[in-house]
Motif scaffolding. Structure first.
Motif, PDB file in Angstrom:
ATOM      1  N   LEU A  53      -6.739  -1.706  -5.045  1.00  0.00           N
ATOM      2  CA  LEU A  53      -6.309  -1.220  -6.354  1.00  0.00           C
ATOM      3  C   LEU A  53      -5.412   0.012  -6.281  1.00  0.00           C
ATOM      4  O   LEU A  53      -4.570   0.215  -7.161  1.00  0.00           O
ATOM      5  CB  LEU A  53      -7.537  -0.875  -7.209  1.00  0.00           C
ATOM      6  CG  LEU A  53      -8.249  -2.051  -7.864  1.00  0.00           C
ATOM      7  CD1 LEU A  53      -9.634  -1.642  -8.345  1.00  0.00           C
ATOM      8  CD2 LEU A  53      -7.428  -2.573  -9.044  1.00  0.00           C
ATOM      9  N   THR A  54      -5.573   0.823  -5.253  1.00  0.00           N
ATOM     10  CA  THR A  54      -4.839   2.093  -5.199  1.00  0.00           C
ATOM     11  C   THR A  54      -3.328   1.913  -5.350  1.00  0.00           C
ATOM     12  O   THR A  54      -2.718   2.558  -6.210  1.00  0.00           O
ATOM     13  CB  THR A  54      -5.182   2.855  -3.909  1.00  0.00           C
ATOM     14  OG1 THR A  54      -6.578   3.180  -3.922  1.00  0.00           O
ATOM     15  CG2 THR A  54      -4.375   4.144  -3.802  1.00  0.00           C
ATOM     16  N   PRO A  55      -2.665   1.048  -4.550  1.00  0.00           N
ATOM     17  CA  PRO A  55      -1.209   0.891  -4.743  1.00  0.00           C
ATOM     18  C   PRO A  55      -0.841   0.273  -6.090  1.00  0.00           C
ATOM     19  O   PRO A  55       0.197   0.605  -6.663  1.00  0.00           O
ATOM     20  CB  PRO A  55      -0.783  -0.013  -3.575  1.00  0.00           C
ATOM     21  CG  PRO A  55      -2.030  -0.716  -3.129  1.00  0.00           C
ATOM     22  CD  PRO A  55      -3.143   0.243  -3.406  1.00  0.00           C
ATOM     23  N   ILE A  56      -1.689  -0.636  -6.599  1.00  0.00           N
ATOM     24  CA  ILE A  56      -1.409  -1.261  -7.899  1.00  0.00           C
ATOM     25  C   ILE A  56      -1.472  -0.215  -9.006  1.00  0.00           C
ATOM     26  O   ILE A  56      -0.609  -0.158  -9.889  1.00  0.00           O
ATOM     27  CB  ILE A  56      -2.412  -2.400  -8.177  1.00  0.00           C
ATOM     28  CG1 ILE A  56      -2.283  -3.503  -7.119  1.00  0.00           C
ATOM     29  CG2 ILE A  56      -2.190  -2.994  -9.572  1.00  0.00           C
ATOM     30  CD1 ILE A  56      -3.345  -4.578  -7.219  1.00  0.00           C
ATOM     31  N   LEU A  57      -2.504   0.636  -8.967  1.00  0.00           N
ATOM     32  CA  LEU A  57      -2.651   1.678  -9.988  1.00  0.00           C
ATOM     33  C   LEU A  57      -1.531   2.706  -9.896  1.00  0.00           C
ATOM     34  O   LEU A  57      -0.998   3.154 -10.916  1.00  0.00           O
ATOM     35  CB  LEU A  57      -4.014   2.353  -9.853  1.00  0.00           C
ATOM     36  CG  LEU A  57      -5.217   1.533 -10.315  1.00  0.00           C
ATOM     37  CD1 LEU A  57      -6.520   2.189  -9.861  1.00  0.00           C
ATOM     38  CD2 LEU A  57      -5.222   1.371 -11.827  1.00  0.00           C
TER      39      LEU A  57
END
Length: 351
Positions: free
Chosen positions: A335-339
């Motif tokens: 999720l980190t890069p998507i967020l």
């Protein structure tokens, strides 16, 4: 996330203090709670370094002295409550969707008239949110690739984000509010894709709108909304429980009623209505994933709608639905890069 970065001791202390406060009413011996705390501490430490302005000190608020009589939410909703007008593009999209003779090109034409919404949707469909291999450069192409129902759901949900721009910052910080709401939508959508249940676009919009009852309450019952915030902060109480004390209902119920009034799909209404009620949410993937996403987003310290405290989770419920400690760590790394990319899109939208 903070590996190989020299973190000032002051930042580490602030992050730890904030997280200890946020988890004050939880049992951190539970594996899921311990993992949420661990991941949240990493996110908050990073955020304190990169976005210190988002962590302004909270103003002291005294406990309300008077007792509030319950309000009838149905009567409140029946009145012409003074909300900003629904965006014209929202109204036109709903007309197209409800017209059996309309086509995908009709929907694309309506969306394309709103340049800001079109730019936002094109950035979303070309982001890691979808990860399509080829660039999508027109709304017509987006409709063809994603589908009419999915894109219209996405467009209608995001068009509402402009509704509350007039609210004063001392009543509710809309940047923090939409940052939290946006992240909740992204996380709920990702859970839907990961576990292959529900509709990712509906999960996104349900997450995006899950707290919409908060600004509505701020506008229609400002004294009670402020009183609920004071109770939550002073007693470290969950906001929805504090709202029930001063109104007899909470922002989830008010938000669900508002979406019903707008004739949005029942799956979205149900998800907003039950995002604090996992027992009632269990039969609806959208509602269940918004419940999980809301806690995960709050754990990460991403924005906020004024509700800062984490409820004690049912460890078995989370693990039963696949959210084991190991899975939570895996989801966090995914999720980190998507967020990060999503917040960049949101920032451009608001500029």
């Amino acid at each position: 996330m903070t590996d190989n970065i020299s973190i000032p001791e002051e930042i580490m202390h602030r992050a730890d203090t904030l997280m200890e406060d946020r988890f004050a009413r939880t049992d951190r011996n539970l594996p899921v709670v311990a993992t949420l705390f661990e991941l949240g501490l990493s996110h908050v430490t990073r955020d304190l370094m990169e976005n210190p302005d988002l962590y302004k000190p909270q103003a002291d608020m005294s406990m309300p002295k008077k007792k509030f009589e319950p309000v009838d939410p149905i009567a409140l909703m029946r009145k012409e409550i003074k909300l900003p007008s629904l965006p014209q593009v929202f109204i036109e999209m709903r007309q197209v969707i409800n017209d059996p003779s309309s086509s995908a090109s009709d929907l694309a034409k309506v969306i394309s008239q709103d340049t800001a919404l079109s730019a936002f949707l094109l950035r979303m469909v070309n982001s890691a949110f979808y990860s399509f291999p080829a660039q999508i450069d027109t709304i017509s192409r987006a409709v063809a690739v994603i589908g009419t129902n999915q894109l219209s759901t996405l467009a209608m949900g995001t068009s509402v984000m402009d509704m509350f721009k007039g609210l004063p910052a001392d009543i509710i910080d809309l940047e923090l509010f939409w940052r939290h709401s946006f992240s909740c939508g992204i996380i709920a959508s990702h859970l839907s894709k990961t576990f292959k249940q529900g509709t990712p676009e509906k999960c996104f919009v349900a997450g995006l709108l899950h707290d919409i009852g908060r600004p509505v309450m701020m506008m229609t019952l400002p004294d009670r909304a402020v009183a609920a915030t004071a109770i939550s902060r002073n007693k470290k109480a969950l906001m929805f429980k504090a709202e029930q004390i001063v109104t007899g209902f909470d922002h989830a119920e008010l938000g669900g009623m508002l979406l019903r009034k707008w004739n949005l799909p029942f799956s979205l209404v149900n998800a907003v209505l039950n995002h604090h009620n996992p027992a009632k949410a269990s039969k609806s993937p959208e509602a269940l994933y918004v419940y999980f996403a809301n806690i995960i987003a709050k754990t990460m310290g991403i924005g906020g709608s004024g509700d800062f405290f984490i409820r004690n989770v049912n460890n078995e419920r989370w693990e039963k639905h696949g959210l084991t400690p190991d899975k939570l760590r895996q989801l966090d790394s995914e999720l980190t890069p998507i967020l990060d990319e999503a917040f960049s899109i949101l920032k451009n939208m608001n500029n």
